[in-house]
Design an enzyme around this catalytic site. Structure first.
Site, PDB file in Angstrom:
ATOM      1  N   GLY A  13       0.873  -1.286  -0.190  1.00 50.02           N
ATOM      2  CA  GLY A  13       0.046  -0.021   0.064  1.00 50.02           C
ATOM      3  C   GLY A  13       0.718   1.157  -0.124  1.00 50.02           C
ATOM      4  N   GLN A  14       0.268   2.370   0.138  1.00 52.22           N
ATOM      5  CA  GLN A  14       0.803   3.844   0.316  1.00 52.22           C
ATOM      6  C   GLN A  14       1.919   3.676   1.264  1.00 52.22           C
ATOM      7  N   ALA A  84      -4.929  -2.971   5.965  1.00 50.12           N
ATOM      8  CA  ALA A  84      -6.400  -2.885   6.096  1.00 50.12           C
ATOM      9  C   ALA A  84      -7.320  -2.802   4.727  1.00 50.12           C
ATOM     10  N   GLN A  85      -8.600  -2.944   4.947  1.00 47.03           N
ATOM     11  CA  GLN A  85      -9.675  -2.588   3.853  1.00 47.03           C
ATOM     12  C   GLN A  85      -9.830  -1.190   4.420  1.00 47.03           C
ATOM     13  N   SER A  86      -9.103  -0.409   3.697  1.00 49.31           N
ATOM     14  CA  SER A  86      -8.710   1.081   4.285  1.00 49.31           C
ATOM     15  C   SER A  86      -9.673   2.269   3.746  1.00 49.31           C
ATOM     16  N   TYR A  97     -16.310  -8.292   5.877  1.00 53.11           N
ATOM     17  CA  TYR A  97     -14.757  -8.280   5.411  1.00 53.11           C
ATOM     18  C   TYR A  97     -13.957  -7.364   6.096  1.00 53.11           C
ATOM     19  N   THR A 127      -6.328   5.321  13.416  1.00 49.82           N
ATOM     20  CA  THR A 127      -7.016   6.406  12.414  1.00 49.82           C
ATOM     21  C   THR A 127      -7.787   7.330  13.126  1.00 49.82           C
ATOM     22  N   GLU A 129     -10.369   8.483  12.261  1.00 47.16           N
ATOM     23  CA  GLU A 129     -11.836   7.987  11.853  1.00 47.16           C
ATOM     24  C   GLU A 129     -12.296   7.364  13.138  1.00 47.16           C
ATOM     25  N   TYR A 151     -15.459   0.685   9.119  1.00 42.86           N
ATOM     26  CA  TYR A 151     -13.915   0.832   9.099  1.00 42.86           C
ATOM     27  C   TYR A 151     -13.632   1.402  10.426  1.00 42.86           C
ATOM     28  N   LYS A 155     -11.445  -0.349  13.377  1.00 43.50           N
ATOM     29  CA  LYS A 155      -9.927  -0.007  13.750  1.00 43.50           C
ATOM     30  C   LYS A 155     -10.225   0.267  15.200  1.00 43.50           C
ATOM     31  N   ARG A 186      -1.010   7.449  -3.202  1.00 44.45           N
ATOM     32  CA  ARG A 186      -2.393   7.459  -2.743  1.00 44.45           C
ATOM     33  C   ARG A 186      -3.021   6.523  -3.628  1.00 44.45           C
TER      34      ARG A 186
HETATM   35  P1  NAP Z   1      -3.681   1.255   1.363  1.00 43.16           P
HETATM   36  O1  NAP Z   1      -2.759   1.986   0.460  1.00 43.16           O
HETATM   37  O2  NAP Z   1      -4.881   0.929   1.056  1.00 43.16           O
HETATM   38  O3  NAP Z   1      -2.941   0.027   1.769  1.00 43.16           O
HETATM   39  C1  NAP Z   1      -3.454  -0.914   2.435  1.00 43.16           C
HETATM   40  C2  NAP Z   1      -2.518  -2.286   2.382  1.00 43.16           C
HETATM   41  O4  NAP Z   1      -3.142  -3.414   3.073  1.00 43.16           O
HETATM   42  C3  NAP Z   1      -2.240  -2.824   1.033  1.00 43.16           C
HETATM   43  O5  NAP Z   1      -0.995  -3.367   0.991  1.00 43.16           O
HETATM   44  C4  NAP Z   1      -3.241  -3.972   0.842  1.00 43.16           C
HETATM   45  O6  NAP Z   1      -3.018  -5.080  -0.056  1.00 43.16           O
HETATM   46  C5  NAP Z   1      -3.177  -4.440   2.361  1.00 43.16           C
HETATM   47  N1  NAP Z   1      -4.265  -5.517   2.905  1.00 43.16           N
HETATM   48  C6  NAP Z   1      -5.679  -5.068   2.421  1.00 43.16           C
HETATM   49  N2  NAP Z   1      -6.484  -6.218   3.050  1.00 43.16           N
HETATM   50  C7  NAP Z   1      -5.515  -7.209   3.188  1.00 43.16           C
HETATM   51  C8  NAP Z   1      -5.584  -8.435   3.786  1.00 43.16           C
HETATM   52  N3  NAP Z   1      -6.922  -9.117   3.886  1.00 43.16           N
HETATM   53  N4  NAP Z   1      -4.503  -9.116   4.292  1.00 43.16           N
HETATM   54  C9  NAP Z   1      -3.218  -8.791   3.900  1.00 43.16           C
HETATM   55  N5  NAP Z   1      -3.067  -7.530   3.585  1.00 43.16           N
HETATM   56  C10 NAP Z   1      -4.318  -6.563   3.212  1.00 43.16           C
HETATM   57  O7  NAP Z   1      -3.712   2.158   2.927  1.00 43.16           O
HETATM   58  P2  NAP Z   1      -2.501   3.114   3.316  1.00 43.16           P
HETATM   59  O8  NAP Z   1      -3.245   4.476   3.150  1.00 43.16           O
HETATM   60  O9  NAP Z   1      -0.968   2.902   3.046  1.00 43.16           O
HETATM   61  O10 NAP Z   1      -2.848   3.205   5.005  1.00 43.16           O
HETATM   62  C11 NAP Z   1      -1.958   2.195   5.647  1.00 43.16           C
HETATM   63  C12 NAP Z   1      -2.629   1.966   7.072  1.00 43.16           C
HETATM   64  O11 NAP Z   1      -2.840   2.973   7.893  1.00 43.16           O
HETATM   65  C13 NAP Z   1      -4.209   1.207   6.738  1.00 43.16           C
HETATM   66  O12 NAP Z   1      -4.370   0.336   7.892  1.00 43.16           O
HETATM   67  C14 NAP Z   1      -4.797   2.275   6.872  1.00 43.16           C
HETATM   68  O13 NAP Z   1      -6.170   1.844   7.495  1.00 43.16           O
HETATM   69  C15 NAP Z   1      -4.550   3.199   7.875  1.00 43.16           C
HETATM   70  N6  NAP Z   1      -4.728   4.591   7.933  1.00 43.16           N
HETATM   71  C16 NAP Z   1      -4.218   5.230   6.830  1.00 43.16           C
HETATM   72  C17 NAP Z   1      -4.682   6.645   6.750  1.00 43.16           C
HETATM   73  C18 NAP Z   1      -4.367   7.420   5.579  1.00 43.16           C
HETATM   74  O14 NAP Z   1      -4.793   8.687   5.538  1.00 43.16           O
HETATM   75  N7  NAP Z   1      -3.702   6.989   4.522  1.00 43.16           N
HETATM   76  C19 NAP Z   1      -4.998   7.346   7.923  1.00 43.16           C
HETATM   77  C20 NAP Z   1      -5.173   6.597   8.993  1.00 43.16           C
HETATM   78  C21 NAP Z   1      -4.769   5.163   9.131  1.00 43.16           C
HETATM   79  P3  NAP Z   1      -3.352  -4.768  -1.598  1.00 43.16           P
HETATM   80  O15 NAP Z   1      -2.395  -3.849  -2.131  1.00 43.16           O
HETATM   81  O16 NAP Z   1      -3.327  -5.958  -2.112  1.00 43.16           O
HETATM   82  O17 NAP Z   1      -4.956  -4.169  -1.533  1.00 43.16           O
HETATM   83  O1  F7E Z   2     -12.499  10.812   2.078  1.00 39.64           O
HETATM   84  C1  F7E Z   2     -15.205  13.063   1.064  1.00 39.64           C
HETATM   85  C2  F7E Z   2     -15.668  11.874   1.863  1.00 39.64           C
HETATM   86  O2  F7E Z   2     -11.965   8.685   1.086  1.00 39.64           O
HETATM   87  C3  F7E Z   2     -12.441  12.016   2.447  1.00 39.64           C
HETATM   88  C4  F7E Z   2      -8.311   6.868   4.734  1.00 39.64           C
HETATM   89  O3  F7E Z   2      -7.269   6.943   4.537  1.00 39.64           O
HETATM   90  O4  F7E Z   2      -8.441   8.780   5.994  1.00 39.64           O
HETATM   91  C5  F7E Z   2      -9.046   8.342   4.864  1.00 39.64           C
HETATM   92  O5  F7E Z   2     -10.432   8.366   5.035  1.00 39.64           O
HETATM   93  C6  F7E Z   2     -13.821  12.949   2.506  1.00 39.64           C
HETATM   94  C7  F7E Z   2     -14.957  12.454   2.948  1.00 39.64           C
HETATM   95  O6  F7E Z   2     -10.703   9.585   3.143  1.00 39.64           O
HETATM   96  C8  F7E Z   2     -15.473  12.018  -2.267  1.00 39.64           C
HETATM   97  O7  F7E Z   2     -17.089  11.682   2.205  1.00 39.64           O
HETATM   98  C9  F7E Z   2     -16.333  13.622  -1.376  1.00 39.64           C
HETATM   99  O8  F7E Z   2     -15.789  12.997   4.094  1.00 39.64           O
HETATM  100  O9  F7E Z   2     -10.187  10.703   0.810  1.00 39.64           O
HETATM  101  P1  F7E Z   2     -11.599   9.987   1.540  1.00 39.64           P
HETATM  102  P2  F7E Z   2     -11.196   9.315   4.437  1.00 39.64           P
HETATM  103  O10 F7E Z   2     -12.745   8.786   4.378  1.00 39.64           O
HETATM  104  O11 F7E Z   2     -11.282  10.620   5.392  1.00 39.64           O
HETATM  105  C10 F7E Z   2      -8.805   7.918   7.115  1.00 39.64           C
HETATM  106  C11 F7E Z   2      -7.841   8.832   8.201  1.00 39.64           C
HETATM  107  C12 F7E Z   2      -8.459   6.762   6.913  1.00 39.64           C
HETATM  108  O12 F7E Z   2      -7.748   5.923   8.061  1.00 39.64           O
HETATM  109  C13 F7E Z   2      -8.762   6.133   5.794  1.00 39.64           C
HETATM  110  O13 F7E Z   2      -8.092   4.701   5.774  1.00 39.64           O
HETATM  111  O14 F7E Z   2     -13.874  13.228   1.261  1.00 39.64           O
HETATM  112  N1  F7E Z   2     -15.668  12.818  -0.369  1.00 39.64           N
HETATM  113  N2  F7E Z   2     -16.278  13.275  -2.377  1.00 39.64           N
HETATM  114  C14 F7E Z   2     -15.043  11.793  -1.292  1.00 39.64           C
HETATM  115  N3  F7E Z   2     -14.258  10.893  -0.837  1.00 39.64           N
HETATM  116  C15 F7E Z   2     -13.887   9.849  -1.680  1.00 39.64           C
HETATM  117  N4  F7E Z   2     -13.353   8.952  -1.424  1.00 39.64           N
HETATM  118  N5  F7E Z   2     -14.454  10.102  -3.068  1.00 39.64           N
HETATM  119  C16 F7E Z   2     -15.370  11.192  -3.570  1.00 39.64           C
HETATM  120  O15 F7E Z   2     -15.590  11.337  -4.618  1.00 39.64           O
END
Ligand code: NAP
Ligand code: F7E
Length: 342
Positions: A13-14, A84-86, A97, A127, A129, A151, A155, A186
């Protein structure tokens, strides 16, 4: 000196990309877990695949046996659970799931650590969230949790079970509570990437319209590269603990669209209200529209983190501001478009 061994769940992932890059630069041996999928899932980490210190194995967070096996064979010093299913929106469509991966999967890792002879440090990717619907203007480690999605709820289980295992079994287990962090790596269906990718393509006349959901939710956005530095620091402390990692700044989705458009030199005017709200250019072309399709059954209206504890204890602060983040993401999109046109 003996090299440290890290095991990363979610390496594809990212954050997996940025954390791998950081740990390899610190001379770690890095093991990552990839899931089986019908297409190649290692696009982001291809660049590391030929390095001697980097190894990728099949595994899945829904398969406790695979987790147990990998941990007992690799015997890591540090485990980072980024898997995660993120996607918050998708979690409403796949709640079971999402809970299996984001909640029970974490318990499976913790239990494997508990049963291991070797002491291992554990990081859980928590997170903002989990705060969900909050009255606090800024969220800290003390803010009450009130998640608004499968989600966030899953978490929150992971957050508490990490604390339980820390207290009950004296495991060095830590939670990061990370606010949104973005980058050119991303996923395509998160709002920042979608806005930047589509508006850049509109600028180069490859696409015509950006269709979004709720324009009025507010988020605290930072750069993933900075946030993985905090993740690493969390596991290097004397005591296991939990930390908010954020930028402390907040923008609405509409402001993010405006900032991106202005960095691209696109002049926008907003007209209409609700589902009829639109952004038009100076030549009256509608380039942004709103659709019900992208609204969630429940929304988190505003998030803004206070990272004082991380600053004090980890000596961490964000280095990249929103303008630098947007510019870097736009530049990557431009490179992709150039390659497309070749
Ligand atoms: P991401 O790009 O969606 O990466 C998620 C990773 O989890 C990918 O490697 C994905 O594999 C893997 N994965 C999903 N389901 C799995 C499973 N069943 N078994 C093993 N691996 C699995 O997310 P990210 O943005 O890098 O975020 C990393 C972590 O931080 C996540 O847990 C997310 O919930 C958390 N987080 C993210 C943010 C954010 O803003 N980015 C903020 C707070 C917390 P595939 O590549 O095969 O899909
Ligand atoms: O949405 C609004 C949407 O999907 C941000 C994940 O990394 O950060 C992320 O979760 C906002 C929400 O991120 C669209 O309704 C409007 O209010 O980019 P997002 P998220 O839901 O904040 C947290 C910290 C995590 O932990 C998560 O893993 O944007 N929004 N229009 C939209 N969102 C999406 N995706 N697509 C739209 O078209």
């Amino acid at each position: 000196m003996k090299k440290k061994i890290a095991l990363i769940f979610g390496v594809t992932g990212q954050d997996g990309y940025y954390l791998t890059r950081l740990l390899l630069s610190k001379n770690y041996i890095v093991h990552g877990i990839k899931r089986r999928s019908s297409s190649v899932p290692t696009k982001r980490i291809d660049t590391f695949l030929n390095q001697n210190n980097f190894h990728v194995h099949y595994g899945d967070l829904t398969d406790a046996a695979s987790i147990q096996n990998l941990i007992s064979i690799i015997k890591p010093d540090e485990i980072y659970n980024l898997a995660a299913q993120s996607h918050v929106g998708v979690s409403f469509f796949t709640p079971l799931y999402t809970a299996n991966v984001n909640a029970i999967g974490v318990l499976a890792i913790l239990d494997a650590i508990r049963n291991s002879q070797k002491k291992m440090k554990f990081y859980q990717a928590g997170t903002s969230e989990m705060f969900g619907k909050t009255k606090d203007k800024f969220q800290t480690e003390e803010t009450k949790f009130n998640p608004q999605s499968p989600y966030g709820t899953a978490k929150l289980f992971a957050h508490h079970i990490t604390q339980n295992y820390r207290d009950a079994y004296k495991i060095f287990a830590c939670n990061g509570i990370l606010f949104n962090h973005e980058s050119p790596y991303r996923g395509e269906n998160f709002v920042t990437k979608k806005i930047i990718s589509t508006l850049t393509k509109i600028k180069f006349k490859i696409e015509k319209k950006l269709i979004l959901g709720n324009l009025y939710s507010k988020r605290d956005w930072g750069h993933a590269k900075d946030y993985v530095e905090a993740i690493h620091k969390i596991l290097q402390q004397k005591k296991p603990d939990d930390f908010v990692i954020a930028s402390g700044k907040q923008y609405s989705i509409k402001q993010f669209v405006n900032l991106t458009a202005s960095r691209l030199g696109i002049k926008l005017k907003w007209i209409g209200k609700g589902l009829k709200e639109k952004a038009i250019t100076s030549s009256n072309q509608v380039i942004v529209e709103v659709s019900k399709k992208y609204f969630r059954p429940l929304e988190v209206d505003h998030l803004r983190g206070n990272y004082t504890k991380a600053k004090r204890i980890l000596k961490w602060k964000p280095k990249t501001n929103i303008y630098q983040l947007i510019d870097e993401m736009i530049n990557e999109e431009k490179k992709l478009i150039k390659n497309l046109k070749r």
